[in-house]
Each structure stands twice: as structure tokens, then as C-alpha cells.
Design a protein around this motif. Sequence first.
Motif, mmCIF file in Angstrom:
data_model
loop_
_atom_site.group_PDB
_atom_site.id
_atom_site.type_symbol
_atom_site.label_atom_id
_atom_site.label_comp_id
_atom_site.label_asym_id
_atom_site.label_seq_id
_atom_site.Cartn_x
_atom_site.Cartn_y
_atom_site.Cartn_z
ATOM 1 N N LEU A 76 0.835 -1.213 0.000
ATOM 2 C CA LEU A 76 0.000 0.000 0.000
ATOM 3 C C LEU A 76 0.868 1.260 0.000
ATOM 4 O O LEU A 76 0.499 2.275 -0.606
ATOM 5 C CB LEU A 76 -0.927 0.004 1.223
ATOM 6 C CG LEU A 76 -2.088 -0.995 1.174
ATOM 7 C CD1 LEU A 76 -2.770 -1.094 2.541
ATOM 8 C CD2 LEU A 76 -3.101 -0.603 0.102
ATOM 9 N N LEU A 79 1.679 2.286 -3.535
ATOM 10 C CA LEU A 79 0.561 2.306 -4.487
ATOM 11 C C LEU A 79 0.435 3.584 -5.332
ATOM 12 O O LEU A 79 0.168 3.487 -6.533
ATOM 13 C CB LEU A 79 -0.743 2.021 -3.729
ATOM 14 C CG LEU A 79 -1.963 1.678 -4.578
ATOM 15 C CD1 LEU A 79 -1.720 0.481 -5.477
ATOM 16 C CD2 LEU A 79 -3.173 1.409 -3.665
ATOM 17 N N ARG A 102 -5.909 -9.371 -2.747
ATOM 18 C CA ARG A 102 -5.721 -8.512 -3.921
ATOM 19 C C ARG A 102 -7.054 -7.989 -4.441
ATOM 20 O O ARG A 102 -7.196 -6.809 -4.762
ATOM 21 C CB ARG A 102 -4.997 -9.285 -5.042
ATOM 22 C CG ARG A 102 -4.623 -8.433 -6.232
ATOM 23 C CD ARG A 102 -4.117 -9.276 -7.391
ATOM 24 N NE ARG A 102 -5.185 -10.002 -8.065
ATOM 25 C CZ ARG A 102 -6.051 -9.470 -8.919
ATOM 26 N NH1 ARG A 102 -5.996 -8.179 -9.225
ATOM 27 N NH2 ARG A 102 -7.003 -10.208 -9.461
ATOM 28 N N ARG A 129 -8.707 3.297 -3.714
ATOM 29 C CA ARG A 129 -7.557 2.496 -3.277
ATOM 30 C C ARG A 129 -7.748 0.999 -3.519
ATOM 31 O O ARG A 129 -6.801 0.318 -3.905
ATOM 32 C CB ARG A 129 -7.206 2.784 -1.822
ATOM 33 C CG ARG A 129 -8.296 2.443 -0.813
ATOM 34 C CD ARG A 129 -7.933 2.981 0.563
ATOM 35 N NE ARG A 129 -8.899 2.657 1.581
ATOM 36 C CZ ARG A 129 -10.036 3.330 1.771
ATOM 37 N NH1 ARG A 129 -10.351 4.342 0.991
ATOM 38 N NH2 ARG A 129 -10.864 2.978 2.744
ATOM 39 N N PHE A 133 -5.389 -1.073 -5.969
ATOM 40 C CA PHE A 133 -4.612 -2.180 -5.407
ATOM 41 C C PHE A 133 -4.848 -3.450 -6.229
ATOM 42 O O PHE A 133 -3.901 -4.133 -6.633
ATOM 43 C CB PHE A 133 -5.023 -2.389 -3.942
ATOM 44 C CG PHE A 133 -4.145 -3.325 -3.171
ATOM 45 C CD1 PHE A 133 -2.951 -2.887 -2.619
ATOM 46 C CD2 PHE A 133 -4.518 -4.652 -2.970
ATOM 47 C CE1 PHE A 133 -2.134 -3.748 -1.893
ATOM 48 C CE2 PHE A 133 -3.712 -5.522 -2.244
ATOM 49 C CZ PHE A 133 -2.521 -5.067 -1.703
#
Length: 261
Positions: A76, A79, A102, A129, A133
Motif C-alpha cells: 500500500l 501504491l 488482492r 484504493r 490495489f
Amino acid sequence: MDLAAPAGAPKLNADAPWDAFDPHAYIDRNYRELLDVDAEIIAYVRDHFSDHFRGHFERPVLGIDVGAGANLYPALSMLPWCKEITQLELSRANVEYLREQRVNFDPGWDSFWRVLREGPAYRDIDENRRARFADAVRVERGNLFDLVRRPAHWAIGTMFFVAESMSDSHAEFRRGVACFMRALAPGAPFAAAFMARSTGYDVGDEHFPACDVDELQVHQSLRPYAGKVAVLGLKKPTDMVRPGHEGMILALGHRNSVVHF
Ligand SMILES: C[S@@+](CC[C@H](N)C(=O)[O-])C[C@H]1O[C@@H](n2cnc3c(N)ncnc32)[C@H](O)[C@@H]1O
């Protein structure tokens, strides 16, 4: 004939029962709640990566988290700048956990994300996010020692509690650090975390070996591969969530330009 290793013999990486590593027991012990020490580490890493890319972020890059295990916060932390993040992991059980995460990671990781979100680059992708991700992460089952075949491949990297927590051999610790660093391209920012003076650790019913390292040994292992490296000693969590060690060590720096073979 008794072929068992004699008591006190080194426990090498290949000897430990990695496939029996229980990711849920590991999370219960380490990441069920955000500890102050993890919040401190995340803030340092967030600022290190943000400082690196501020002002000269041209296009998304390739990132790698080595020995990702059952911890999502290193991935993270990369990212905002990555089009692809390889989570390299040896244990089948951890690979399975990472593949599940995931797609739509557990809400428990949001408390770690909230520390990252204090940085503008993370805030910018806050709403997306989970989709970001899922899109970026590639979970790869593999051995960190095999990274020697992919030198200078990744433009940002993390390795958290792996090189010192995968065997009790100092030679394997140094080799693990070298394999991670060699996989990074010249100038790549990296963050690596280590347990200080660890005597090994239990996950569920299994015991895993660790190598007793201090800040100086961490610095010495990284110095040949890093231009500048800051090595920080962080306090031991007061609640002893991770027994059998004396605190944590965080190293932040950039891969140097000399590619060592
Ligand atoms: C102590 S855990 C750390 C996990 C996670 N990075 C974290 O921050 O909590 C060590 C991890 O290293 C992985 N590992 C051990 N040997 C490895 C190897 N040779 N190559 C890749 N991963 C390895 C283990 O399966 C485990 O997930």
C-alpha cells in the motif's frame, strides 16, 4: 540412524516450514490492530517515498514487496506511484492469502491506510484504493534468493521483516539483503524493516527461525548497495505483541548506481 540436525545447528531458510505459516494466526498476533510502532514505520515510509517522487514523477513504475507474507501495508505504501506491484512470497499459505486480499482487501487494513492517507499522494487515490490495489498487485510465488536473475528490475521496493526472519544464519541474512537490493534499479527508493536481536518467532503451532541482528549489522548489509541509507532504531511495542526481540529497525534509502554481481 538419526538424521535430524543436532541441537544448536543453524536453521537455514530451506529448513523452515514456510508452507505451514498460518497467515491468520500471524495477523492476529501482529496486525489485528495498528500498533504505535507500525504507525511510526508507516509514517517514515510514506514520507520517504513521497519525498522521492515529489516534483519528478513522470510515469507509474514497477514496485516489489519481497516476502510480503500476510502484510499489505508495504505494498500500500508504494501504491500511488506504481502501475504494477509484485508481492513476492515463498509460502503457499501466504500466497493464497495475498491472492484473496488482492481482489478486495479486508477493512482491517484501512487503519494502516489512514496513516498513509495523511500524505497528499495517497489522499489523491483514497477513494479508489481498493480498485487501484487490485489492478496493480501481482502475487508471485517465488524465492527471494532467485531475484539474482532479475537485476535492476524494479524502481521502488520494500522488504519487511524477511531477511532476518527467514533463517538463523548471518550469511543468509546478508545474502537476502543483497538479493533485494540488486533487484532494484539505480536510484530506486527502498524501505526495509528488521526485527532487532530476534531469537525466532511462533506463528500458530509452528516455530520460525530468526537471525540476531542490530542496527550496525543492518547498516553494513545495505551499505554496498545504497548511496545513502538511514537506519533507525524503533522502540519495542510495550504490549509485547512480538515477543523474542528488542525492537524494530527501519532502513530508508536509495539504490546506488553501481550494480554489484
Ligand atoms: C516474518 S514474515 C514477514 C511477513 C511480512 N513481510 C510482514 O511485514 O509481516 C517472513 C516472510 O518471509 C517469507 N519468506 C521466507 N523465506 C523466503 C524466501 N526465501 N523467499 C521469499 N519469501 C520468503 C515467509 O513466508 C514470510 O511470509
